[in-house]
Every structure is written in structure tokens, then in C-alpha cells.
Design an enzyme around this catalytic site. Structure first.
Site, short mmCIF file in Angstrom:
data_model
loop_
_atom_site.label_atom_id
_atom_site.label_comp_id
_atom_site.label_asym_id
_atom_site.label_seq_id
_atom_site.Cartn_x
_atom_site.Cartn_y
_atom_site.Cartn_z
N ASP A 175 1.55 4.99 0.60
CA ASP A 175 0.93 6.08 1.34
C ASP A 175 1.02 7.40 0.57
O ASP A 175 2.02 7.68 -0.08
CB ASP A 175 1.70 6.21 2.68
CG ASP A 175 1.11 7.26 3.61
OD1 ASP A 175 -0.01 7.05 4.07
OD2 ASP A 175 1.80 8.27 3.88
N ARG A 212 0.91 -1.14 0.00
CA ARG A 212 0.00 0.00 0.00
C ARG A 212 0.95 1.19 0.00
O ARG A 212 1.84 1.28 0.86
CB ARG A 212 -0.84 0.02 1.28
CG ARG A 212 -1.71 1.29 1.40
CD ARG A 212 -1.62 1.91 2.77
NE ARG A 212 -2.53 3.03 2.96
CZ ARG A 212 -2.15 4.20 3.47
NH1 ARG A 212 -0.90 4.40 3.84
NH2 ARG A 212 -3.03 5.17 3.62
N GLU A 261 -2.64 4.98 -2.16
CA GLU A 261 -3.62 5.76 -1.42
C GLU A 261 -3.80 7.11 -2.10
O GLU A 261 -2.91 7.97 -2.05
CB GLU A 261 -3.18 5.99 0.03
CG GLU A 261 -4.28 6.65 0.85
CD GLU A 261 -3.83 7.79 1.74
OE1 GLU A 261 -4.63 8.22 2.59
OE2 GLU A 261 -2.69 8.28 1.59
C1 AAO Z 1 0.60 14.44 12.52
C2 AAO Z 1 -0.22 15.54 13.17
C3 AAO Z 1 -0.07 16.81 12.39
C4 AAO Z 1 1.40 17.20 12.31
C5 AAO Z 1 2.17 16.06 11.66
C6 AAO Z 1 3.66 16.29 11.60
O1 AAO Z 1 -1.58 15.13 13.21
O2 AAO Z 1 -0.79 17.83 13.05
O3 AAO Z 1 1.56 18.36 11.52
O4 AAO Z 1 1.95 14.86 12.44
O5 AAO Z 1 4.17 16.55 12.85
C7 AAO Z 1 -1.15 10.38 9.65
C8 AAO Z 1 -2.14 11.23 10.43
C9 AAO Z 1 -1.69 12.67 10.54
C10 AAO Z 1 -0.28 12.73 11.09
C11 AAO Z 1 0.60 12.00 10.11
C12 AAO Z 1 2.08 12.00 10.48
O6 AAO Z 1 -3.40 11.15 9.81
O7 AAO Z 1 -2.58 13.32 11.45
O8 AAO Z 1 0.13 14.10 11.23
O9 AAO Z 1 0.19 10.61 10.08
O10 AAO Z 1 2.26 11.48 11.74
C13 AAO Z 1 -4.47 13.77 3.30
C14 AAO Z 1 -3.56 12.95 2.40
C15 AAO Z 1 -3.59 11.48 2.73
C16 AAO Z 1 -3.40 11.23 4.22
C17 AAO Z 1 -4.49 11.99 4.95
C18 AAO Z 1 -4.40 11.82 6.46
O11 AAO Z 1 -3.92 13.16 1.04
O12 AAO Z 1 -2.53 10.88 2.01
O13 AAO Z 1 -4.33 13.40 4.66
N1 AAO Z 1 -3.40 9.80 4.55
C19 AAO Z 1 -2.11 9.07 4.71
C20 AAO Z 1 -2.15 8.07 5.85
C21 AAO Z 1 -2.23 8.81 7.16
C22 AAO Z 1 -0.96 9.62 7.37
C23 AAO Z 1 -0.41 10.17 6.14
C24 AAO Z 1 -0.95 9.94 4.90
C25 AAO Z 1 0.90 10.83 6.24
O14 AAO Z 1 -3.20 7.18 5.66
O15 AAO Z 1 -2.45 7.94 8.25
O16 AAO Z 1 -1.24 10.72 8.27
O17 AAO Z 1 1.86 9.78 6.14
C26 AAO Z 1 -8.92 16.10 1.75
C27 AAO Z 1 -8.01 15.56 0.70
C28 AAO Z 1 -7.19 14.41 1.17
C29 AAO Z 1 -6.49 14.75 2.45
C30 AAO Z 1 -7.52 15.22 3.48
C31 AAO Z 1 -6.79 15.64 4.75
O18 AAO Z 1 -9.97 15.15 2.00
O19 AAO Z 1 -8.78 15.11 -0.38
O20 AAO Z 1 -6.22 14.10 0.18
O21 AAO Z 1 -5.83 13.58 2.94
O22 AAO Z 1 -8.21 16.33 2.96
O23 AAO Z 1 -7.70 15.68 5.75
C32 AAO Z 1 -14.07 15.70 2.64
C33 AAO Z 1 -13.50 15.79 1.24
C34 AAO Z 1 -12.17 15.05 1.18
C35 AAO Z 1 -11.27 15.74 2.11
C36 AAO Z 1 -11.87 15.59 3.47
C37 AAO Z 1 -11.04 16.25 4.51
O24 AAO Z 1 -14.39 14.37 2.98
O25 AAO Z 1 -14.41 15.23 0.34
O26 AAO Z 1 -11.64 15.07 -0.11
O27 AAO Z 1 -13.15 16.18 3.54
O28 AAO Z 1 -11.33 15.67 5.74
#
Ligand code: AAO
Length: 518
Positions: free
Chosen positions: A218, A216, A254
Site C-alpha cells: 500500500d 500488494r 501501489e
Molecule cells: C481516512 C479519512 C481521512 C482521514 C484518515 C485518517 O478518509 O479523511 O484523514 O482516515 O484519519 C484509505 C482511504 C482514506 C482513509 C485511509 C485511512 O482511501 O480515505 O483516510 O484509508 O483510513 C493517495 C495515495 C494512495 C492511496 C490513496 C487513497 O497515494 O496510496 O491516496 N491509496 C491507498 C489505499 C487506500 C488507503 C491508503 C492508501 C492509506 O488504496 O485505500 O486510504 O492506507 C492523487 C495522487 C495519488 C493520491 C490521490 C489522493 O491522485 O496521485 O497518489 O492517492 O491524489 O486522492 C486525478 C489525478 C490523480 C490524483 C487524483 C486525485 O485522477 O490524475 O493523480 O486525481 O483524486
């Protein structure tokens, strides 16, 4: 003649492209489903393969990121520290390299594939500090972008390319920001550089050589498809210890695409499979009966609902992000917290032929929702005081203890994983609905499923398409030693059977298949 030849060439090219493009899950022995064992330790996964996943016919496991990650104490050891690599040594909260290797070997030996979660878009957060607060104690300095265990230095990051004032992604409508700026302050790797690509491929190849069946990947939305393509081309074939020679790793990327953004999932389908986020969001809305949705509208579920093409999709009801409000985590997502609906939605997914299906396996946390947001969305897996992850104990009734939910062990879900194997390759058939929330469909002559998500009873005779006989419903029970512990369904010689499902039942759905015949 010319047309026929060019047609053949086209088909050959399509086939060749397909095999290059890493869409095949490489499942062994007709297995069909993936389970995401979120935050499990390698030693527990190895045991689970041998005692449960192998015998029950699971196809593969998505493991948490195996690379060395930052260790955070504020908040206390959050699950998301795993998504902040500081290097590619194979030691993590889930265990050591030796434990990882042992687990991959033992799972492969019982027919269960391993897919690693590869975090290759970035390293840790910019404010990650300097020191040895990492899973195996490798030193790093986030503010200087210095990761000697790889090694990466400031040259290997994208910051100069990013044009936003903050250096962060500020607008998902701008494809350059999304690819070249920092996602939630994570140090963004310059994946266009040959050196960075070579390090990423080296890491992934090490896992392939150990026996994983794919990845997968990321945060693919945040990388250019061309850069990913270059890395994927560098990947080795799978280990011939377990896979036919020439097998390519499965890649499922992803990309969150619910529509309405500048970057679409379709930009990535050529390279490998892609996570279809519309699937769980929509099916959640349907089973919750929100927005006027009804189950009978799913007659053309799949591409008919605007999803990506079948051969490209990985589908799931929830994942580790959206079950706690991260990623595309809307309120419609159905998780283990809504167990009755969860079993039905997962059952629907596993019965339906579209996509490669992934089942979520979670842990419980102290959910604390205020104004629609979970204040404890950071909480890591069941752990001891010092932050090390607890083992997964199995209770006498086969459920898991100590806060591990193990949805994949819920009888209704396990049995539908088996159902999917039994009906593999059979078409969606014999659809029936009541123009509301009662529906039924079959899979050729190998299986049939009936749902009652209305607020009244279902009482109907249906054509199941199955050979006559007595079948055991695998939702209310299962076949054990030739006897049925649940409801029995009589299918007549004409394939018809009578179904009665009260809306107040614990699990208002029934499923039968060729191997549940008594
Ligand atoms: C953490 C802290 C942060 C800090 C950071 C660095 O929370 O505050 O700044 O550390 O110190 C995971 C956690 C994060 C964490 C990160 C690193 O979820 O909270 O940050 O580890 O420790 C985007 C990306 C997508 C990502 C997702 C979470 O595109 O790739 O955010 N997922 C993967 C993993 C995930 C991981 C990471 C990536 C990083 O699965 O576990 O993060 O490795 C829209 C966009 C999306 C976007 C979201 C963000 O979505 O389309 O692409 O995802 O916003 O919230 C409606 C819309 C929908 C929209 C959504 C927003 O539903 O239709 O499109 O609202 O909620």
C-alpha cells in the site's frame, strides 16, 4: 567474442535481477488471474477457494489488510479502518490469526495463492485517540505515537523530517513532502530506520511463513524506493510446502501514476511489479466513448499507450478506492454499477496479454452522489448492527447474496478468467476492427474474442486463427456436459468464422477458446 560474453553477462544479470526483484506471481498450474476479495472474512475466502476459485482456475486472491487495525465508530466501521494499522497482530475485521492460517492453507491446497495487502507506510490517523478500540483490543495512543504491541514510539515516525507547516502532504509536486509527510493525517513511519524496517519485515515474513505468495504494498509512492528495497531484501523465500524452493514473494506496489506528477511509477518497477492505474482509467474512457476515444484505437493497447513495460504491470478495471471516488477515482472508472460495460472491459483485459490481471469483487453500498462525490464512500461491507462483517451466502444460481456483488462469479467474467488460462503464452493475433468500436483479436490458435461497442450491429466474417470446428461462446453461455448453453460459432477449416452481434444484446461480445470446442 567479447561482445557475446558481455551480452550473456547482461542477460544473466537481468535474469538474476528479475528473480530478485519479485515480479513473478508464483501462480500454480498455469493459472493467470488475481481476484481482489475486498473485505471478505477469512472463513468465507477459505470456502470460496474450495467451492469456486480452485475449480474455476483462479490464480490468486488479494485479501484485505490482515494486520490489527483501528476500530472507528464515526463514521460507523468504515472500510478504510483496515488501512490504519495499530500493530501487526494478525487479527482484523476479517477474522483471527487461526482463521487466516486455515484459509491460507486451504486455498494453497486447491492451487489458489494468497497475496496480502501490506500497509507499511503508516499507522493510524493522528486523531485516532487512545485506548483499546482496535481489532484485537491492543492498547495504543495515537497522539503520543505509542503503539506498544509492535512496539513503536514517537522515535519511529517521520514528523521531524517533514517540512510542511501542517505536517501533511500539501503538494504532490514535491517528492520530499510526498515521502516524508503524512498522507491524510496518517502517522508516517520512519521506514529509513533499521528498527522500523526490521519490524515491517518481521510482519511480512510471518505471513510468508504461513504460506502467502506475495504482497500488494500500500501507498508506495509515499515511501522511498531505497527503503522499500531494503525491506524486500529481508523477505524470506516462499514456503516450500506449496512453492518451489527459492521462490521469491511477488511484490506489487501501489503507485498511482496517471502522469503529470513528480513521482513516477517507473521509480518502482525495478523492485517489483506496480499497479498500472492508467489501464482502467483509459479503458474506461474508451468503452464509454468519451474524449473521442474509439475501441479500434486499442490496436496497440499496452506499452503502445504509454503504460509501463509489460513484465512490470498489474492491471485492473477498478479497485476498492477508485470504484468509490478514492485514489485516482475519476468518472471514467467502470465498476459493477455499470454492469454491461464492466463485463466488456474486464473481458477485454482478460483476453489481452498485457500485465498480470486483477479482477475486482465488491459489495454494494448505499451510493449517494452529490455534486459528483459519493457521500457514502466510507461505508463498510455488509455487516450486523455491531459492525461485524456478514458471511457471503451463495444463491442457488451461484450469485452471492446479502449485498456481496461477487463480480468474479458473473459467468462472463469467470469464463474469461478461464479463457486467459487457456490462451496463456499465446501472442496477440488476427486483429480486426471497423475503424470504430467493433474490434476482434485472437491469442494464437487458442482463443478469439469479438466486441461490438457501436450503436449498430456487427455482422462480419473474420479469420480467427483457430482450428476448424464448432465452438461454444463462453459469454452468452458455456460448454456443459458436451453441450453449449450459448451461441455456437462455426470455424471453417480455413480458420474463418461468421459473427453476428447485435448492439442491443445484453452482452455484445463473443469469446471462444480451445477448450470451448464442442
Ligand atoms: C481516512 C479519512 C481521512 C482521514 C484518515 C485518517 O478518509 O479523511 O484523514 O482516515 O484519519 C484509505 C482511504 C482514506 C482513509 C485511509 C485511512 O482511501 O480515505 O483516510 O484509508 O483510513 C493517495 C495515495 C494512495 C492511496 C490513496 C487513497 O497515494 O496510496 O491516496 N491509496 C491507498 C489505499 C487506500 C488507503 C491508503 C492508501 C492509506 O488504496 O485505500 O486510504 O492506507 C492523487 C495522487 C495519488 C493520491 C490521490 C489522493 O491522485 O496521485 O497518489 O492517492 O491524489 O486522492 C486525478 C489525478 C490523480 C490524483 C487524483 C486525485 O485522477 O490524475 O493523480 O486525481 O483524486
Amino acid at each position: 567474442m567479447l561482445i557475446v560474453t558481455s551480452m550473456k553477462l547482461f542477460i544473466l544479470a537481468a535474469l538474476f535481477g528479475f528473480s530478485l526483484a519479485q515480479h513473478n506471481p508464483n501462480f500454480k498450474h498455469g493459472r493467470t488471474s488475481i481476484v481482489q476479495l475486498f473485505e471478505w472474512r477469512w472463513v468465507d475466502i477459505a470456502a470460496e477457494c474450495e467451492r469456486f476459485l480452485g475449480p474455476k482456475g483462479f490464480g490468486g486472491i488479494q485479501i484485505s489488510p490482515p494486520a490489527e487495525h483501528i476500530v472507528l465508530t464515526s463514521p460507523w466501521h468504515p472500510w478504510w479502518q483496515r488501512y490504519q494499522p495499530i500493530g501487526y497482530k494478525l487479527c482484523s475485521r476479517s477474522g483471527s490469526e487461526d482463521e487466516l492460517k486455515d484459509m491460507i492453507t486451504r486455498c494453497n491446497n486447491v492451487g489458489v495463492n494468497i497475496y496480502a495487502d501490506a500497509v507499511i507506510n503508516h499507522m493510524c490517523g493522528a486523531s485516532g485517540g487512545a485506548g483499546t478500540h482496535s481489532a484485537c483490543g491492543s492498547w495504543f495512543n495515537a497522539s503520543k505515537k505509542d503503539f506498544p504491541s509492535v512496539p513503536y514510539s514517537s522515535w519511529d515516525f517521520n514528523d521531524k523530517k517533514c517540512k510542511t507547516g501542517s505536517g501533511e502532504i500539501e503538494d504532490y509536486g514535491d517528492i520530499f513532502q510526498v515521502r516524508d509527510c503524512r498522507l491524510v493525517s496518517l502517522l508516517d513511519l520512519a521506514v529509513e530506520k533499521d528498527y522500523v524496517r526490521s519490524k515491517l519485515a518481521e510482519y511480512m515474513n510471518k505471513l510468508i511463513d504461513m504460506g502467502v505468495a506475495g504482497f500488494r504494498v500500500d501507498a508506495c509512492k509515499h515511501m522511498w524506493p531505497g527503503d522499500l528495497e531494503n525491506i524486500y531484501h529481508r523477505l524470506h523465500n516462499l514456503s516450500t510446502a506449496w512453492f518451489p524452493s527459492g521462490s521469491r514473494p511477488l511484490v506489487y506496489q501501489e503507485v498511482i501514476d496517471l502522469g503529470g506528477e513528480a513521482i513516477s511509477a517507473n521509480e518502482y518497477v525495478r523492485l517489483g511489479r506496480v499497479t498500472e492505474f492508467k489501464y482502467g482509467a483509459k479503458l474506461g474512457t474508451v468503452f464509454r466513448k468519451w474524449d473521442g476515444e474509439k475501441l479500434f484505437y486499442t490496436r496497440n493497447w499496452g506499452e503502445g499507450w504509454g503504460f509501463m513495460s509489460d513484465g512490470h504491470a498489474v492491471v485492473f478495471i477498478d479497485n476498492h478506492d477508485n470504484q468509490r471516488g478514492h485514489g485516482a477515482g475519476g468518472a471514467s472508472i467502470i465498476t459493477f454499477w455499470d454492469s454491461k460495460l464492466h463485463k466488456m472491459a474486464v473481458g477485454y483485459m482478460l483476453a489481452h496479454p498485457y500485465g498480470v490481471a486483477r479482477v475486482m469483487s465488491s459489495y454494494r453500498w448505499n451510493r449517494h452522489i452529490e455534486n459528483g462525490k459519493d457521500k457514502n464512500d466510507w461505508m463498510g461491507p455488509p455487516s450486523y448492527g455491531n459492525g461485524t462483517t456478514k458471511p457471503v451466502p451463495v444463491n442457488p444460481d451461484q450469485t452471492c447474496g446479502d449485498g456481496w456483488v461477487c463480480e468474479h462469479r458473473w459467468r462472463q467474467i469467470t469464463n474469461m478468467v478461464i479463457f486467459r488460462n487457456v490462451v496463456n503464452g499465446q501472442p496477440h493475433s488476427n486483429w480486426w476492427d471497423n475503424q470504430s468500436n467493433q474490434v476482434a483479436f485472437g491469442r494464437g490458435d487458442r482463443g478469439f474474442i469479438v466486441f461490438n461497442n457501436d450503436d449498430w450491429d456487427l455482422d462480419v466474417t473474420l479469420n480467427t486463427g483457430m482450428p476448424g470446428g464448432t465452438y461454444c461462446d463462453v459469454i452468452s453461455g458455456q460448454k456443459e456436459g458436451g453441450r453449449c448453453t450459448g451461441k455456437q460459432i462455426q470455424v471453417g477449416d480455413d480458420g474463418h468464422a461468421h459473427f453476428r452481434i447485435s448492439n442491443t444484446e445484453e452482452d455484445p461480445f463473443v469469446a471462444i477458446h480451445a477448450e470451448s470446442k464442442l
